[in-house]
Design a protein around this motif. Structure first.
Motif, short mmCIF file in Angstrom:
data_model
loop_
_atom_site.label_atom_id
_atom_site.label_comp_id
_atom_site.label_asym_id
_atom_site.label_seq_id
_atom_site.Cartn_x
_atom_site.Cartn_y
_atom_site.Cartn_z
N VAL B 384 0.77 -1.35 -0.01
CA VAL B 384 -0.01 0.11 0.28
C VAL B 384 0.90 1.16 -0.04
O VAL B 384 0.77 2.12 -0.95
N SER B 385 2.18 1.21 0.75
CA SER B 385 2.70 2.30 0.74
C SER B 385 3.82 2.71 -0.13
O SER B 385 4.40 3.65 -0.21
N SER B 386 4.19 1.51 -0.96
CA SER B 386 5.28 1.51 -1.72
C SER B 386 5.02 2.68 -2.88
O SER B 386 6.12 3.32 -3.16
N LYS B 387 3.91 2.80 -3.27
CA LYS B 387 3.67 3.72 -4.44
C LYS B 387 4.01 5.40 -4.15
O LYS B 387 4.78 5.94 -4.68
N GLY B 388 3.26 5.58 -3.02
CA GLY B 388 3.65 7.06 -2.20
C GLY B 388 4.83 7.33 -2.01
O GLY B 388 5.49 8.28 -2.40
N VAL B 389 5.67 6.38 -1.41
CA VAL B 389 6.93 6.47 -0.96
C VAL B 389 8.11 6.84 -2.08
O VAL B 389 8.71 7.82 -2.17
N SER B 390 7.75 6.02 -2.97
CA SER B 390 8.71 5.85 -4.14
C SER B 390 8.26 7.35 -4.99
O SER B 390 9.29 7.89 -5.41
N ASN B 391 7.08 7.77 -5.13
CA ASN B 391 7.09 8.97 -5.91
C ASN B 391 7.40 10.18 -5.26
O ASN B 391 7.94 11.14 -5.72
N SER B 392 7.25 10.05 -3.75
CA SER B 392 8.00 11.19 -3.00
C SER B 392 9.35 11.22 -3.07
O SER B 392 10.00 12.21 -3.28
N LEU B 393 10.02 10.17 -3.17
CA LEU B 393 11.26 10.17 -3.38
C LEU B 393 11.82 10.55 -4.80
O LEU B 393 12.80 11.58 -4.70
N LEU B 394 11.07 10.38 -5.60
CA LEU B 394 11.44 10.58 -7.00
C LEU B 394 11.44 12.11 -7.26
O LEU B 394 12.13 12.82 -8.08
N ALA B 395 10.25 12.51 -6.63
CA ALA B 395 9.89 14.02 -6.69
C ALA B 395 11.29 14.84 -6.40
O ALA B 395 11.81 15.70 -6.76
N ASN B 396 11.69 14.43 -5.23
CA ASN B 396 12.93 15.12 -4.62
C ASN B 396 14.19 14.94 -5.56
O ASN B 396 15.02 15.86 -5.74
N GLU B 397 14.24 13.62 -6.07
CA GLU B 397 15.62 13.31 -6.95
C GLU B 397 15.28 14.35 -8.38
O GLU B 397 16.19 14.80 -8.71
N ILE B 398 14.21 14.52 -8.77
CA ILE B 398 13.72 15.16 -10.13
C ILE B 398 14.31 16.64 -9.75
O ILE B 398 14.95 17.25 -10.54
N SER B 399 13.95 17.23 -8.70
CA SER B 399 13.87 18.64 -8.38
C SER B 399 15.53 18.84 -8.02
O SER B 399 16.04 19.94 -8.92
N SER B 400 16.09 17.81 -7.67
CA SER B 400 17.64 18.11 -7.43
C SER B 400 18.15 18.06 -8.83
O SER B 400 19.47 18.79 -9.15
#
Lengths: 267, 482
Positions: B384-400
């Motif tokens: 249940v949590s993997s999608k949310g966690v992964s997208n929030s991690l990716l968001a940080n990566e993309i902005s950096s």
């Protein structure tokens, strides 16, 4: 004269018996006596269930000549109640652990039903051939009385329909009420716990019961009752019961006493 | 049965301890599920992203090799480097065909270029120096820079990478253009050049070489270059204004028997795996490729679009390892304490004839039962949590990652390199589309991995109980208790 010399004695019926006849008779009597002795010996040998032959035990961390038990040789028969007596430090508990297969002899051997313990699976031996009763009962406190007995049946792999019924039957045999079956053992008295331990040791119908100071923690009255159970097991159920003790009361009850002396006294 | 029965009784009896173990395993399982789901999804994404590209290999200069022993401060050094450069054995079409005959190569195509001057048409004047046409980054461009036009011959439609990528688009074309394009003197010209010389479809165009030999071609198509690929040029014309496109056979005919007209071939090999590039390079050297050439792949470009996903994948792996180490240690310690607490029980069970093996199995079974329950719950929560966690991690990566790109652009004086990424390469790569979300999925693969990891962890942490049970003497335990 010649006839007179020939008849030197009279038999029970007053008949004269010659020297020659006396010789033959004596020989026959001796043969009969010998046969009787051999027969008795054989019967006894057949009854020997456990034989300890020159058993010695030394702890692994002890010095080479520092034995806890040295050159002990005892025989135990079915249908008899034995006591192994000795002062503290004579190796009573060590001997019990050797007999029960919890330790192995450093020298000598122990033979059970014609087989050396060295060649036997000792776990199987403990859960099918012998029953062990400890002074401190060694029951699992988180289990009920019947669960402790059933656990032993399970360890043996006993296949019966209702193990609980069998457990209750054994409890009643050692003088415990059936209503105690579902009671946690910690809620039972010392004597009751010891009865549960005896019932547990009987759960797979072993040929031999070994008890280490089984009445050491009990009062006189309970001691007598417990001894009565052991006596019945030996005499009525043809089991070999060995009690390791220093209690005189126990020694007065048993059929045979073996004395253990300190190794240095033996030397 | 006895083992399982006893294990279950013990679990029920030691509720507190087993709940604690369960919570620890649940946390580990949850973390593992999330990281495994992210990792596997990221790997799948990377694979599918890469598979969208052909695995291409081109031939380029081995600059490192060429610069060996070169001392720019010495005139002699410069001279010897020049000599070295001139003496590099070039490769021909027949060499390329020979190279292409390899188990590692699935297909190949090439462009064949030659420089010619205008005869019936005039070169569109370009003001800046940045006027090298695309498609000639490799090979030896002998006479093209000094001529008016670059005649580029393609071996097939597959080779026309600029059209595939969208860098060039055809604005006008004859009906039968593609039927005749690869067989005869037919050309496609830039619409700016057409307009500059007032040319239209089916017009004839004459070009000449430096020896004055004239060659006639017919226009069958007019193309335009996309603005995106033209941003770097400071000219009023696009980069490809003087590029005339034909087929490779036409170029071969031109160069046959004309030693002064040197053509440049630029082959592209489609390989089956990037792993075989080194082997392929050795094979090329064996087949006669000069060692001053080297094979170059498009792997880096293919990977650049998934760098954010890759970062997350490697972060997931590190996180997974750390979680497992810490979890393993905690479980091991709990097991040690568990065994110490249950010493008496072990003594009693051993005394009544339960073997060491059975006892060990009982203890392991207890842990396995608790673990399986906790792993199942953990997998559910993790899914249940993997999608949310992964997208929030990716968001940080993309902005950096974007911040980094802007910084690089500033270093280059503010010219936007990012927009021209596909076109800059000039070999037909589509403009890289980076992923901006991951749909982490807990599939059967993740569950199997989780179960394997969980059970391995349980077995490792059970070593404490296994060793202790082997070591304990039942009599000693019972004596201690008495």
């Amino acid at each position: 004269m010649a006839n007179k010399n020939n008849y030197v004695s009279k038999d029970k019926l007053g008949k004269n018996i010659s020297k020659k006849e006396i010789k033959v008779k004596t020989k026959e009597d001796n043969e009969l006596k010998e046969k009787k002795e051999i027969k008795e010996k054989n019967t006894s040998a057949k009854n020997v269930i456990l034989s300890i032959k020159n058993a010695s035990y030394r702890y692994s961390d002890a010095e080479e000549d520092d034995y806890a038990l040295k050159n002990v040789s005892f025989d135990f028969e079915c249908g008899k109640l034995y006591a192994i007596r000795g002062r503290s430090g004579t190796g009573k508990t060590t001997l019990l652990s050797l007999i029960s297969g919890l330790e192995k002899c450093t020298e000598g051997e122990i033979i059970f039903a014609g087989k050396s313990l060295k060649d036997m699976n000792l776990d199987k031996y403990r859960n099918s051939d012998i029953g062990i009763v400890f002074q401190s009962y060694n029951l699992l406190p988180f289990m009920t009385a019947s669960e402790n007995i059933i656990l032993s049946m399970d360890a043996n792999g006993l296949k019966i329909k209702s193990k609980k019924e069998k457990a209750i039957e054994l409890m009643e045999k050692v003088g415990l009420k059936a209503s105690y079956a579902n009671r946690k053992v910690l809620r039972l008295s010392g004597g009751e716990q010891q009865r549960v331990a005896i019932a547990r040791s009987l759960s797979y119908n072993p040929k031999m019961i070994i008890a280490d100071e089984p009445t050491g923690n009990l009062d006189k009255q309970t001691e007598s009752e417990i001894l009565e159970i052991f006596k019945k097991l030996a005499h009525e159920e043809n089991k070999c019961v060995i009690i390791v003790t220093h209690s005189q009361n126990v020694c007065d009850t048993v059929d045979k006493i073996y004395d253990l002396k300190k190794v240095k006294d033996v030397n | 049965m006895f083992i399982l029965k006893n294990a279950w009784i013990s679990i029920k009896r030691n509720k507190g301890r087993n709940i604690l173990i369960g919570i620890i395993i649940l946390i580990i399982a949850c973390a593992c599920t999330i990281t495994l789901a992210i990792k596997n999804t990221a790997v799948d994404l990377i694979d599918s992203y890469k598979s969208a590209y052909d695995k291409e290999v081109t031939i380029g200069f081995n600059r490192e090799n060429m610069m060996k022993g070169f001392d720019p401060s010495q005139e002699e050094g410069r001279e010897s480097a020049r000599e070295k450069f001139d003496n590099i054995a070039s490769y021909t079409i027949s060499d390329v065909e020979k190279f292409a005959d390899s188990d590692y190569i699935e297909s190949y195509y090439y462009t064949y270029g030659v420089g010619l001057n205008g005869n019936s048409i005039e070169k569109a004047e370009i003001e800046s120096n940045n006027d090298m046409p695309n498609g000639f980054g490799h090979g030896r461009e002998n006479n093209m820079s000094s001529t008016d036009f670059t005649l580029t011959g393609y071996s097939s439609q597959d080779a026309m990478s600029e059209f595939i990528s969208g860098a060039y688009t055809m604005s006008e074309i004859t009906d039968n253009a593609w039927d005749i394009a690869f067989n005869g003197n037919y050309i496609f010209i830039n619409e700016e050049l057409a307009s500059y010389n007032n040319l239209k479809l089916n017009d004839k165009v004459k070009l000449e070489d430096e020896d004055g030999n004239v060659y006639e071609f017919e226009i069958i198509g007019i193309f335009k270059e996309n603005e995106e690929d033209n941003q770097e040029s400071m000219s009023m014309f696009s980069n490809s204004v003087n590029t005339i496109i034909t087929n490779s056979e036409a170029v071969v005919k031109l160069t046959d028997g004309n030693e002064n007209l040197k053509a440049s071939i630029h082959p592209t090999f489609i390989i089956n795996s990037y792993d075989n590039v080194e082997k392929l390079q050795d094979e090329f050297y064996e087949k006669g490729l000069d060692e001053n050439f080297i094979l170059q792949t498009n792997e880096e470009l293919a990977e650049s679009g998934v760098s954010s996903v890759k970062n997350i994948s490697s972060f997931s792996t590190s996180f997974l390892i750390i979680t497992l180490i810490i979890g393993g240690i905690v479980l091991f310690v709990i097991n040690m304490i568990n065994i110490r607490e249950r010493k008496y029980e072990i003594g009693v069970l051993r005394t009544i004839g339960i073997s060491k093996l059975k006892l060990t199995m009982q203890f392991v079974a207890e842990l396995v039962i608790v673990s399986v329950i906790a792993l199942t719950l953990g997998a559910g929560i993790g899914a249940v949590s993997s999608k949310g966690v992964s997208n929030s991690l990716l968001a940080n990566e993309i902005s950096s990652s974007n911040e980094k790109t802007e910084e690089i652009n500033k270093n280059f004086g503010g010219i936007n390199h990012d927009g021209a990424r596909g076109g800059m390469h000039g070999k037909g790569m589509p403009v890289v589309q980076a992923y901006d979300s991951i749909d982490a999925v807990v599939d059967i693969k993740v569950l199997i991995e989780l179960l394997s990891i969980g059970l391995s962890l349980v077995l490792v942490s059970s070593i404490a109980s296994m060793v202790s049970i082997q070591r304990f003497s039942p009599l000693t335990i019972l004596k201690e208790r008495s």
